[in-house]
Scaffold this active site. Structure first.
Site, PDB file in Angstrom:
ATOM      1  N   ARG A  24      17.381 -29.148   2.882  1.00 57.63           N
ATOM      2  CA  ARG A  24      16.258 -28.586   3.617  1.00 57.63           C
ATOM      3  C   ARG A  24      15.755 -27.305   2.972  1.00 57.63           C
ATOM      4  NH1 ARG A  24      18.750 -25.063   8.522  1.00 57.63           N
ATOM      5  NH2 ARG A  24      20.678 -24.424   7.516  1.00 57.63           N
ATOM      6  N   THR A 134      24.546 -16.298  -0.873  1.00 59.76           N
ATOM      7  CA  THR A 134      24.060 -17.613  -1.270  1.00 59.76           C
ATOM      8  C   THR A 134      22.833 -17.501  -2.173  1.00 59.76           C
ATOM      9  OG1 THR A 134      24.870 -18.610   0.778  1.00 59.76           O
ATOM     10  CG2 THR A 134      23.168 -19.812  -0.417  1.00 59.76           C
ATOM     11  N   LYS A 161      23.741 -22.893  -4.625  1.00 58.64           N
ATOM     12  CA  LYS A 161      23.322 -24.172  -4.054  1.00 58.64           C
ATOM     13  C   LYS A 161      22.883 -25.109  -5.179  1.00 58.64           C
ATOM     14  CE  LYS A 161      23.634 -23.319   0.435  1.00 58.64           C
ATOM     15  NZ  LYS A 161      24.454 -24.111   1.356  1.00 58.64           N
ATOM     16  N   ASP A 189      27.883 -25.163  -3.952  1.00 53.35           N
ATOM     17  CA  ASP A 189      27.695 -25.906  -2.708  1.00 53.35           C
ATOM     18  C   ASP A 189      26.662 -26.991  -2.949  1.00 53.35           C
ATOM     19  OD1 ASP A 189      27.519 -26.882  -0.180  1.00 53.35           O
ATOM     20  OD2 ASP A 189      26.816 -25.037   0.760  1.00 53.35           O
ATOM     21  N   GLU A 217      31.879 -26.965  -2.879  1.00 55.81           N
ATOM     22  CA  GLU A 217      31.791 -27.259  -1.442  1.00 55.81           C
ATOM     23  C   GLU A 217      31.064 -28.571  -1.180  1.00 55.81           C
ATOM     24  OE1 GLU A 217      30.012 -25.103   2.602  1.00 55.81           O
ATOM     25  OE2 GLU A 217      30.253 -23.960   0.746  1.00 55.81           O
ATOM     26  N   ASP A 242      33.285 -29.096   4.131  1.00 52.82           N
ATOM     27  CA  ASP A 242      32.443 -28.407   5.111  1.00 52.82           C
ATOM     28  C   ASP A 242      31.945 -29.401   6.154  1.00 52.82           C
ATOM     29  OD1 ASP A 242      30.721 -26.818   6.545  1.00 52.82           O
ATOM     30  OD2 ASP A 242      29.264 -26.550   4.947  1.00 52.82           O
ATOM     31  N   LYS A 266      32.995 -23.383  10.587  1.00 52.16           N
ATOM     32  CA  LYS A 266      31.744 -22.821  11.097  1.00 52.16           C
ATOM     33  C   LYS A 266      31.722 -23.022  12.605  1.00 52.16           C
ATOM     34  CE  LYS A 266      28.962 -23.608   6.939  1.00 52.16           C
ATOM     35  NZ  LYS A 266      27.877 -24.420   6.337  1.00 52.16           N
TER      36      LYS A 266
END
Length: 366
Positions: A24, A134, A161, A189, A217, A242, A266
């Site tokens: 996203r 991040t 990312k 990630d 991740e 995750d 989380k």
């Protein structure tokens, strides 16, 4: 301390730069915020981001679940804390973000009733943490520039990312590594963006360049446990689970099947602090380290996660609580203080939050 009313509202905080992942792109934090008010004048704060692509929660679903659960909490005494947590967890299935928001507010009030900061109620520890930052998926040039800026601002742990294009992802990591140097800890990630074969290929290629990754991740789809097992068994870099882990049962399966080396906790996935504590206990039994992470959150829930991390630092060895650092402004009066990578917890009772700027009331639950 009797619960009299629950306010449900919304906050909107623009991000410094758009947040881009394999799943996203987001330009602002737009979270549901709840305030539980009591007869003593104490207020407990909670927060829930609508992360539909991960938790399945939307603004409307969070409001609906909070309303359903909240009606069962009105008139209850905070002294019956465990019963209140049971109400939150058992009134409705799933809806983990709504449950997390309510639990955070209840834990806030419970710690206030003991006149202690939450981290001390949860077990003590130091009130200082250090988070990574991040780096969103973008052009290689932009990601290198963002990484260098983060290092200039004091961050020595970067979560990169990836997951858009396998060859470009490899080039992204190599370029960032060459720009920031080997003293900066790199975390990847993929946000479920790779297949198992792609993950093994990419990670081994990165390792061949001499790049030591702190972890990779969730390289494959959340429900692809076999893929996670294959990747974990064939690469040297630690693999972090995750999206594969929402519940204590998920954690047990991943650990027993050796599908990951590290577990990411989380609060929005676990449904709050109570299940997060269960996962921590499971990881302690199996000697598996944890990371505490967050979604795009403006500060309330990150404050709660920071208190949990401070209290359980022996097993939570990695901190990924950069949500507020990505925001262009801080809507909280109180809570954690962030200075670059440094997080300082308040020693005020509970979460130490006094007020929220920009809170737009949607409804009262009485």
């Amino acid at each position: 301390m009797i619960i009299e009313k629950i306010q449900v509202g919304k906050i909107k905080v623009p991000l410094i730069t758009p947040f881009k992942t394999a799943l996203r792109t987001v330009e602002s934090v737009e979270d549901i915020v709840i305030i539980i008010e009591t007869d003593t004048g104490n207020s407990g704060f909670g927060e829930a981001p609508p992360t539909a692509v991960i938790t399945g929660d939307t603004h409307d679903s969070i409001i609906g679940a909070v309303t359903l659960i909240g009606k069962q909490l009105i008139g209850k005494n905070i002294e019956g804390f465990n019963d209140l947590i049971d109400i939150v967890q058992k009134t409705i299935l799933k809806n983990t973000s709504a449950k997390a928001a309510l639990e955070i507010a209840l834990y806030d009030l419970f710690a206030q009733s003991m006149n202690k900061p939450l981290y001390k109620v949860l077990g003590g520890g130091l009130n200082h943490l250090k988070t990574d930052l991040t780096i969103s998926v973008d052009s290689v040039e932009k990601m290198v520039a963002d990484s260098l800026k983060a290092v200039e601002n004091g961050f020595d742990e970067l979560k990169i990312k990836v997951g858009k294009n396998i060859e470009e992802d490899i080039y992204r990591i190599k370029s960032i590594y060459e720009a920031v140097g080997s003293d900066i800890k790199l975390r990847l990630d993929a946000n479920q963006g790779w297949s198992a074969k792609e993950s093994i290929y990419a990670i081994k290629k990165i390792e061949e360049y001499g790049i030591v990754l702190d972890f990779v991740e969730q390289p494959v789809k959340a429900d692809d446990i076999h893929g996670m097992i294959k990747v974990t068994s064939e690469v040297l870099s630690p693999i972090l689970a995750d999206e594969s882990i929402f519940s204590p049962k998920d954690a047990i399966e991943v650990i027993i099947r050796e599908a990951a080396d590290i577990i990411n906790i989380k609060l929005m996935k676990t449904g709050g602090i109570s299940n997060a504590l269960k996962i921590i206990n499971i990881c302690e039994i199996y000697n598996i380290p944890c990371m505490i992470g967050c979604m795009l959150e403006a500060g309330i829930s990150v404050t709660a996660a920071a208190h949990l991390a401070a209290a359980k630092s022996s097993i939570i060895t990695r901190i990924d609580l950069d949500g507020p650092a990505l925001c262009s402004e801080n809507p909280l009066d109180g809570g954690i203080l962030m200075d670059g990578p440094e997080i300082t917890l308040s020693n005020e009772p509970g979460l130490g939050i006094k007020n929220i700027t920009g809170f737009e009331l949607i409804k009262d639950i009485k």
